[in-house]
Design an enzyme around this catalytic site. Structure first.
Site, short mmCIF file in Angstrom:
data_model
loop_
_atom_site.label_atom_id
_atom_site.label_comp_id
_atom_site.label_asym_id
_atom_site.label_seq_id
_atom_site.Cartn_x
_atom_site.Cartn_y
_atom_site.Cartn_z
N LYS A 176 -3.66 6.92 -4.88
CA LYS A 176 -2.41 6.13 -4.86
C LYS A 176 -2.67 4.73 -5.40
O LYS A 176 -1.85 4.18 -6.16
CB LYS A 176 -1.84 6.06 -3.44
CG LYS A 176 -0.57 5.20 -3.28
CD LYS A 176 0.62 5.75 -4.04
CE LYS A 176 1.82 4.80 -4.00
NZ LYS A 176 2.57 4.84 -2.74
N LYS B 218 2.53 -5.43 -1.61
CA LYS B 218 1.67 -4.92 -0.53
C LYS B 218 0.61 -3.98 -1.09
O LYS B 218 -0.58 -4.09 -0.77
CB LYS B 218 2.53 -4.20 0.51
CG LYS B 218 1.74 -3.68 1.71
CD LYS B 218 2.31 -2.39 2.26
CE LYS B 218 1.98 -1.24 1.35
NZ LYS B 218 2.31 0.09 1.86
#
Lengths: 301, 301
Positions: free
Chosen positions: B174, B242
């Site tokens: 990811k 983030k």
């Protein structure tokens, strides 16, 4: 131009030679010139003609195409004593397929306009493979009627041909193309090194992400070459650095800060400084490998 | 697990709510929990059940799925007094679909293993559209037999499901995905502003370059939204920031300098600092517009 235009072609490098070959095979009368003779002989063997200098090419041609490394080369070929303009006639068209600064393209078009010569900037994307397979993307700046006259020529060479706008607009589009391509090349390098050093198999990672939001031609085609240890061009890193320097310099002129592209230019500069400018632009991963002291598995360059 | 597993689902946000809905519609017995009650009521209306806290969810479930903002949220839900582990039984599986640091995913998997609970990290790509259409890319880390047990669940939610490697490997994939996506978003912002200010129509530029070497899902889908003045998420910039902070922090731990991604993190930080973290990640163009003192034509946000 009632009949097919006579074409001149100057610059028979990695890109120019296959492009000129397509034009010869399409039946155009093509007169070529190149600094080194070997490529000229190849074109003659295919059915082309040769001239001793750009002036000689222009004298025999209705449309003169140049495919050269950078702005100074194009300016020398256009404006030199034995240059294209020395044989200028009204209605002659100069199509510059080189990648140069948008401002230089505009300057050249203006100077040629004063001599009655029409100009198109028509840089390409797709690399040597696109040139060989006649699948280039061609981004054109100039007047619509001149574009229409040259469209049959472009259609012999590429599959996506767009008139972007006035003089220089083709070069702006090419710059935009290279902003994206450089970002993808550096991102691919960073993510492969990240996967490798963080402990996941880079091949599995690429397989997982290439079908999602990260999908791009770069991830579709380049990782398998890197995994096989193949960093040969393709598109040379030294040429990518040249293009990025054009972009960063032009952006300064127009007052456009480009924080990411400026960093990418530095990374390609590091690759070229390490003597690896002749490698493919995907080889920019080598800079990240060096910084992280890790090598992608099975790299053998 | 001979029969279909009972599923627990914790975190019914932009991503979690549609995912939980798919599981209910697929016929699973689904028990949900969420901090705010509205989303829970929606799931009950669709045929789901509710529990008061993560422990209550876990007590009713064979497979507990979490979809939460960041590592501390996952750790609180897993290890809190009323957390998942408070109802741990051997053979229970915790699938964390949140995007968190690879090292945090490994820590959580180890702690759960000591309580007899199996763990998979299974972050996704594809945004709210992928969640709604069940076309997510799912990147999984963990043991192959646990992955096989959960595969039917994943197949209800996504179209590209890959076991990347051991615990944390899903999160590494990811992170790699986000390195590429962030690079494409920033490149798109830089190139659109470059085109606009250098004097070419950004729409024509995008049309010309999207079929060539610059081709990517980002250029296929996002420019038309920007041209229409639409900067609504999609995937929020605050979440991209983030994710980029996770990547940069993890890269520090592993000793991986990421020069371009570090700059991209700063650009998203600038967007969030300007109070625009709730906009789509393509809105990072706003930072370049601000630097260059230009607005993309027809932007109306």
């Amino acid at each position: 131009m009632i009949s097919a235009p006579r074409i001149g072609f100057i610059g028979l490098g990695l890109m120019g030679k296959p492009i000129a070959g397509h034009l010869v095979r399409a039946g155009y009368r093509v007169t070529v010139h190149n600094r080194s003779r070997a490529a000229v002989d190849e074109l003659i063997a295919q059915g082309g003609r040769a001239a001793d200098n750009p002036k000689g090419v222009a004298a025999e041609s209705d449309v003169v195409i140049t495919m050269l490394p950078d702005s100074p080369d194009v300016e020398a070929v256009a404006f030199g004593e034995q240059g294209i303009l020395a044989a200028a006639r009204p209605g002659m068209i100069h199509v510059d397929m080189s990648t140069i600064a948008p401002a230089a393209a505009r300057r050249i078009a203006e100077a040629e306009s004063r001599a009655g010569v029409e100009n198109l900037d028509a840089p390409v994307s797709g690399g040597d493979v696109g040139a060989k397979n006649a699948t280039l993307t061609i981004m054109v700046g100039g007047k619509p009627d001149v574009f229409q006259k040259c469209l049959p020529i472009f259609e012999t060479l590429g599959k996506k041909i767009t008139l972007i706008g006035d003089h220089g607009a083709g070069q702006i589009a090419k710059a935009c193309n290279q902003i994206m391509v450089a970002a993808q090349m550096v991102a691919m390098g960073e993510l492969l090194v990240f996967a490798q050093k963080a402990g996941a198999d880079p091949r599995e990672v690429v397989e997982a992400i290439k079908a999602g939001a990260a999908q791009c031609w770069t991830l579709d085609t380049k990782p398998q070459r890197l995994f096989a240890g193949n960093r040969a061009p393709g598109f040379k890193s030294s040429m990518m650095l040249k293009d990025l320097n054009i972009i960063v310099d032009s952006a300064k002129v127009y007052g456009i800060p480009l924080p990411m592209t400026a960093v990418n230019a530095q990374l390609f500069a590091a690759l070229v400084a390490a003597g690896q400018g002749d490698l493919d632009n995907s080889a920019v991963i080598g800079v990240i490998e060096e910084l992280a002291r890790v090598k992608l598995s099975e790299t053998r360059d």
